[in-house]
Design a protein around this motif. Sequence first.
Motif, PDB file in Angstrom:
ATOM      1  N   ARG A 148      24.578  -6.040  -4.721  1.00 54.29           N
ATOM      2  CA  ARG A 148      23.378  -6.762  -4.262  1.00 54.29           C
ATOM      3  C   ARG A 148      22.114  -5.929  -4.547  1.00 54.29           C
ATOM      4  N   LYS A 149      22.229  -4.618  -4.303  1.00 51.63           N
ATOM      5  CA  LYS A 149      21.086  -3.735  -4.564  1.00 51.63           C
ATOM      6  C   LYS A 149      20.822  -3.632  -6.074  1.00 51.63           C
ATOM      7  N   ALA A 150      21.887  -3.717  -6.865  1.00 49.24           N
ATOM      8  CA  ALA A 150      21.708  -3.683  -8.329  1.00 49.24           C
ATOM      9  C   ALA A 150      20.860  -4.865  -8.790  1.00 49.24           C
ATOM     10  N   GLU A 190      20.222   2.040   8.915  1.00 53.69           N
ATOM     11  CA  GLU A 190      21.659   1.891   8.647  1.00 53.69           C
ATOM     12  C   GLU A 190      21.937   1.555   7.183  1.00 53.69           C
ATOM     13  N   ARG A 191      20.983   1.703   6.335  1.00 53.44           N
ATOM     14  CA  ARG A 191      21.123   1.533   4.883  1.00 53.44           C
ATOM     15  C   ARG A 191      21.471   0.099   4.491  1.00 53.44           C
ATOM     16  N   ARG A 192      21.147  -0.865   5.382  1.00 52.98           N
ATOM     17  CA  ARG A 192      21.476  -2.275   5.094  1.00 52.98           C
ATOM     18  C   ARG A 192      20.335  -2.985   4.379  1.00 52.98           C
ATOM     19  N   PRO A 219       0.795  -1.244   0.000  1.00 48.69           N
ATOM     20  CA  PRO A 219       0.000   0.000   0.000  1.00 48.69           C
ATOM     21  C   PRO A 219       0.823   1.287   0.000  1.00 48.69           C
ATOM     22  N   LEU A 220       1.659   1.509   0.985  1.00 50.82           N
ATOM     23  CA  LEU A 220       2.320   2.818   1.093  1.00 50.82           C
ATOM     24  C   LEU A 220       3.168   3.131  -0.133  1.00 50.82           C
ATOM     25  N   ASN A 221       4.053   2.222  -0.507  1.00 51.30           N
ATOM     26  CA  ASN A 221       5.024   2.580  -1.546  1.00 51.30           C
ATOM     27  C   ASN A 221       4.433   2.533  -2.953  1.00 51.30           C
ATOM     28  N   LEU A 257       1.210   2.941  -3.806  1.00 52.79           N
ATOM     29  CA  LEU A 257       0.249   4.037  -4.014  1.00 52.79           C
ATOM     30  C   LEU A 257       0.984   5.377  -4.065  1.00 52.79           C
ATOM     31  N   THR A 258       2.105   5.491  -3.352  1.00 53.29           N
ATOM     32  CA  THR A 258       2.906   6.724  -3.455  1.00 53.29           C
ATOM     33  C   THR A 258       3.565   6.810  -4.830  1.00 53.29           C
ATOM     34  N   ALA A 259       4.134   5.707  -5.308  1.00 52.59           N
ATOM     35  CA  ALA A 259       4.778   5.715  -6.631  1.00 52.59           C
ATOM     36  C   ALA A 259       3.738   5.960  -7.734  1.00 52.59           C
ATOM     37  N   VAL A 279      10.424  15.132  -5.897  1.00 55.14           N
ATOM     38  CA  VAL A 279      11.010  15.182  -4.549  1.00 55.14           C
ATOM     39  C   VAL A 279      10.126  14.366  -3.617  1.00 55.14           C
ATOM     40  N   LEU A 280      10.677  13.230  -3.119  1.00 57.40           N
ATOM     41  CA  LEU A 280       9.865  12.328  -2.304  1.00 57.40           C
ATOM     42  C   LEU A 280      10.363  12.154  -0.878  1.00 57.40           C
ATOM     43  N   GLY A 281      11.657  12.338  -0.656  1.00 57.68           N
ATOM     44  CA  GLY A 281      12.154  12.109   0.700  1.00 57.68           C
ATOM     45  C   GLY A 281      13.641  12.359   0.771  1.00 57.68           C
ATOM     46  N   PHE A 282      14.173  12.153   1.976  1.00 56.74           N
ATOM     47  CA  PHE A 282      15.543  12.589   2.247  1.00 56.74           C
ATOM     48  C   PHE A 282      16.303  11.543   3.063  1.00 56.74           C
ATOM     49  N   THR A 283      16.340  10.305   2.550  1.00 59.50           N
ATOM     50  CA  THR A 283      17.097   9.284   3.288  1.00 59.50           C
ATOM     51  C   THR A 283      18.585   9.638   3.331  1.00 59.50           C
ATOM     52  N   GLY A 284      19.055  10.426   2.371  1.00 62.76           N
ATOM     53  CA  GLY A 284      20.459  10.870   2.359  1.00 62.76           C
ATOM     54  C   GLY A 284      20.749  11.901   3.430  1.00 62.76           C
ATOM     55  N   ARG A 285      19.725  12.245   4.219  1.00 63.08           N
ATOM     56  CA  ARG A 285      19.807  13.074   5.426  1.00 63.08           C
ATOM     57  C   ARG A 285      19.944  14.573   5.158  1.00 63.08           C
ATOM     58  N   GLY A 286      20.225  15.004   3.943  1.00 61.68           N
ATOM     59  CA  GLY A 286      20.353  16.449   3.702  1.00 61.68           C
ATOM     60  C   GLY A 286      19.160  16.952   2.908  1.00 61.68           C
ATOM     61  N   ALA A 338      18.107   2.572 -12.806  1.00 60.63           N
ATOM     62  CA  ALA A 338      18.157   2.517 -11.346  1.00 60.63           C
ATOM     63  C   ALA A 338      19.490   3.057 -10.842  1.00 60.63           C
ATOM     64  N   VAL A 339      19.443   3.772  -9.714  1.00 59.31           N
ATOM     65  CA  VAL A 339      20.663   4.231  -9.039  1.00 59.31           C
ATOM     66  C   VAL A 339      20.755   3.502  -7.706  1.00 59.31           C
ATOM     67  N   VAL A 340      21.874   2.771  -7.495  1.00 57.57           N
ATOM     68  CA  VAL A 340      22.037   1.990  -6.257  1.00 57.57           C
ATOM     69  C   VAL A 340      23.481   2.078  -5.765  1.00 57.57           C
ATOM     70  N   ALA A 370      16.693   0.039  -4.864  1.00 57.18           N
ATOM     71  CA  ALA A 370      16.479  -1.266  -4.233  1.00 57.18           C
ATOM     72  C   ALA A 370      15.715  -1.125  -2.924  1.00 57.18           C
ATOM     73  N   GLY A 371      15.293   0.101  -2.593  1.00 59.25           N
ATOM     74  CA  GLY A 371      14.512   0.322  -1.376  1.00 59.25           C
ATOM     75  C   GLY A 371      13.032   0.096  -1.631  1.00 59.25           C
ATOM     76  N   GLY A 372      12.223   0.376  -0.623  1.00 63.21           N
ATOM     77  CA  GLY A 372      10.792   0.140  -0.732  1.00 63.21           C
ATOM     78  C   GLY A 372      10.152   1.006  -1.807  1.00 63.21           C
ATOM     79  N   LEU A 373      10.311   2.316  -1.667  1.00 64.67           N
ATOM     80  CA  LEU A 373       9.705   3.216  -2.652  1.00 64.67           C
ATOM     81  C   LEU A 373      10.393   3.066  -4.005  1.00 64.67           C
TER      82      LEU A 373
HETATM   83  N1  LIG Z   1       6.724  11.707  -0.207  1.00 62.59           N
HETATM   84  C1  LIG Z   1       5.980  10.653   0.069  1.00 62.59           C
HETATM   85  O1  LIG Z   1       4.768  10.634  -0.142  1.00 62.59           O
HETATM   86  C2  LIG Z   1       6.661   9.432   0.649  1.00 62.59           C
HETATM   87  C3  LIG Z   1       5.967   8.225   0.844  1.00 62.59           C
HETATM   88  C4  LIG Z   1       6.667   7.115   1.323  1.00 62.59           C
HETATM   89  C5  LIG Z   1       8.025   7.231   1.648  1.00 62.59           C
HETATM   90  N2  LIG Z   1       8.640   8.438   1.472  1.00 62.59           N
HETATM   91  C6  LIG Z   1      10.058   8.640   1.778  1.00 62.59           C
HETATM   92  O2  LIG Z   1      10.835   7.949   0.810  1.00 62.59           O
HETATM   93  C7  LIG Z   1      12.100   7.651   1.368  1.00 62.59           C
HETATM   94  C8  LIG Z   1      12.423   6.180   1.121  1.00 62.59           C
HETATM   95  O3  LIG Z   1      11.610   5.347   1.915  1.00 62.59           O
HETATM   96  P1  LIG Z   1      11.754   3.765   1.807  1.00 62.59           P
HETATM   97  O4  LIG Z   1      10.751   3.183   2.748  1.00 62.59           O
HETATM   98  O5  LIG Z   1      11.769   3.379   0.386  1.00 62.59           O
HETATM   99  O6  LIG Z   1      13.225   3.543   2.416  1.00 62.59           O
HETATM  100  P2  LIG Z   1      14.255   2.339   2.162  1.00 62.59           P
HETATM  101  O7  LIG Z   1      13.528   1.110   1.753  1.00 62.59           O
HETATM  102  O8  LIG Z   1      15.122   2.292   3.360  1.00 62.59           O
HETATM  103  O9  LIG Z   1      15.105   2.825   0.885  1.00 62.59           O
HETATM  104  C9  LIG Z   1      15.795   4.026   0.953  1.00 62.59           C
HETATM  105  C10 LIG Z   1      16.997   4.000   0.039  1.00 62.59           C
HETATM  106  O10 LIG Z   1      17.681   5.257   0.240  1.00 62.59           O
HETATM  107  C11 LIG Z   1      19.051   5.090  -0.079  1.00 62.59           C
HETATM  108  N3  LIG Z   1      19.887   5.829   0.889  1.00 62.59           N
HETATM  109  C12 LIG Z   1      20.832   6.747   0.560  1.00 62.59           C
HETATM  110  N4  LIG Z   1      21.414   7.236   1.645  1.00 62.59           N
HETATM  111  C13 LIG Z   1      20.868   6.596   2.703  1.00 62.59           C
HETATM  112  C14 LIG Z   1      21.097   6.662   4.105  1.00 62.59           C
HETATM  113  N5  LIG Z   1      21.989   7.502   4.635  1.00 62.59           N
HETATM  114  N6  LIG Z   1      20.374   5.877   4.912  1.00 62.59           N
HETATM  115  C15 LIG Z   1      19.433   5.036   4.401  1.00 62.59           C
HETATM  116  N7  LIG Z   1      19.174   4.918   3.059  1.00 62.59           N
HETATM  117  C16 LIG Z   1      19.898   5.704   2.227  1.00 62.59           C
HETATM  118  C17 LIG Z   1      19.346   3.594  -0.032  1.00 62.59           C
HETATM  119  O11 LIG Z   1      19.699   3.210  -1.359  1.00 62.59           O
HETATM  120  P3  LIG Z   1      21.230   3.128  -1.813  1.00 62.59           P
HETATM  121  O12 LIG Z   1      22.007   2.503  -0.699  1.00 62.59           O
HETATM  122  O13 LIG Z   1      21.166   2.267  -3.029  1.00 62.59           O
HETATM  123  O14 LIG Z   1      21.635   4.548  -2.097  1.00 62.59           O
HETATM  124  C18 LIG Z   1      18.030   2.946   0.372  1.00 62.59           C
HETATM  125  O15 LIG Z   1      17.805   1.752  -0.350  1.00 62.59           O
HETATM  126  C19 LIG Z   1      12.018   8.040   2.853  1.00 62.59           C
HETATM  127  O16 LIG Z   1      12.579   9.327   3.023  1.00 62.59           O
HETATM  128  C20 LIG Z   1      10.530   8.099   3.109  1.00 62.59           C
HETATM  129  O17 LIG Z   1      10.203   8.951   4.189  1.00 62.59           O
HETATM  130  C21 LIG Z   1       7.981   9.519   0.979  1.00 62.59           C
END
Ligand SMILES: NC(=O)c1ccc[n+]([C@@H]2O[C@H](COP(=O)([O-])OP(=O)(O)OC[C@H]3O[C@@H](n4cnc5c(N)ncnc54)[C@H](OP(=O)(O)O)[C@@H]3O)[C@@H](O)[C@H]2O)c1
Length: 321
Positions: free
Chosen positions: A172-174, A308-310, A118-120, A122-124, A231-238, A166-168, A146-149
Motif C-alpha cells: 500500500r505504501k509502495a 504505530e507506523r500505520r 508547509p512543514l514537509n 519546505l523541509t524537503a 539525516v532528517l529524523g529517527f522514526t526507526g527509533r534508533g 522509494a523505500v517502503v 509514503a510518509g509526510g516528509l
Molecule cells: N529534520 C527536519 O527538519 C525535520 C522536519 C520535519 C520532520 N522531520 C522528521 O522526519 C521524520 C518523519 O516525519 P513524518 O511526519 O514524515 O512521519 P510519517 O509521515 O509518520 O512517516 C515516517 C515514515 O517512517 C517510517 N518508519 C520506519 N520505522 C518506523 C516506526 N518505528 N514508526 C513509525 N514510522 C516508521 C515509515 O515508513 P515505512 O513503514 O515505509 O518504513 C513511515 O512512513 C520524523 O522523525 C520527523 O521528526 C524532520
Amino acid sequence: MRAAVITSRDGPDAVRVLEVPEPRPAAGQVVVDVRCAGVAFPDVLQTRGEYQLRPELPVVPGWEVSGVVRADAGGFRAGDRVAAMPVLGGLAETVAVDPAMVFPLPDTVPFDAAAAVPLNYLTAHLALGRRARLRTGETVLVHGAAGGLGTAACQLAAAAGARVVAVVSSARKAEVARAAGAHDVVPADGFRDAVHRLTGGRGVDVVVDPVGGDRFPDSLRCLAREGRLLVLGFTGRGIPAVAVDRLLPGNTTVVGVASAELWRAEPEYPRQQWRDVEPLLRSGAVDPPIGAVHPLADTAEALRSLDERRAVGRVLVRVRD
Ligand SMILES: NC(=O)c1ccc[n+]([C@@H]2O[C@H](COP(=O)([O-])OP(=O)(O)OC[C@H]3O[C@@H](n4cnc5c(N)ncnc54)[C@H](OP(=O)(O)O)[C@@H]3O)[C@@H](O)[C@H]2O)c1
C-alpha cells in the motif's frame, strides 16, 4: 474555542479535546481561523516531550495549518486564504502565527492539501536544494517514502528532474510512493541489494533519511561516489553512529538537516522557500497525498496512526468545515 491539548507526556493517548481560551496574538501576529491541520511526526514526539522544543503543559500541539486570516495583520488582509506554521497551537479552531510563517494560498489549492504542505515541503526543499545541492539527472533514495516528509521529498526530487527510488515497508505504501513521483520502489528489508541491482552497482547520489535506526549503515553503502546522506529524523527509533573512516573511500558527505532551527535563525527564509514551492502547488507538481482526514475529536487516533507506523500518506485533522 476547541483544541486538542497535551495533558501529560504519555503519548497520543494523553491528548484531549477541550474548551480553551483563544490565543492572544502578540504584536504583528496573524490570527488564523483554522480549517485543517496537518498531523506530523514532530507532533507525536511532542506528546512524549521528545521534541527539541519542550513547552510547559498543558499545551496545544499542531505544527502546520491551513485557514482564513481573521483580521488585517502582518501584510495579510482579513479573509485571505493561507497556509501557516505555528509550530505549536495548530490543532485548534484558532491560532496566532508570526507573519514570517504565514504563506498566501493559491485559490486553486483546497484547504485539505494546503495543510499538508508547509512543514514537509519546505523541509524537503531545504534538504534537497540548499543542503544536498541536488542536480538534474541525479538519483535520490527516499526512506519512509509514503510518509509526510518522504512523499514531499519524492515530489520535489522528481520535479527537480531527479530519478527517485522509494523505500517502503508495504505494498500500500509502495502505491503511494509511486503516486508521489517515485520511479522505482524497493522494500525496506533488503533495500541495499535492490538499489545495487537497480543502479547497476553505481549507487545513488543522495539519500533522504527521516528513519535512521539500523538502516543507516546500508544507506551509506548505497551511495555513489561523492554521495550525500541527509539525516532528517529517527522514526526507526534508533540514533545511528557512523564510523567516519567509511566516508573516505567514496568521498561521502553526511549532512544534518534541521529546518526548525534554520527558520528560527533566518526568519525570512521560509517565505523565500514558499516562493519556489508556490508555482509547483499551482501546477500540481506539489500535491500531497492525503491518507486520512479525522475530525478534531479524533486527534489522538490521528497521532496514534503515525506513532504505530500505520499512516499512509498525510494524516489531517479537519477542524472546521
Ligand atoms: N529534520 C527536519 O527538519 C525535520 C522536519 C520535519 C520532520 N522531520 C522528521 O522526519 C521524520 C518523519 O516525519 P513524518 O511526519 O514524515 O512521519 P510519517 O509521515 O509518520 O512517516 C515516517 C515514515 O517512517 C517510517 N518508519 C520506519 N520505522 C518506523 C516506526 N518505528 N514508526 C513509525 N514510522 C516508521 C515509515 O515508513 P515505512 O513503514 O515505509 O518504513 C513511515 O512512513 C520524523 O522523525 C520527523 O521528526 C524532520
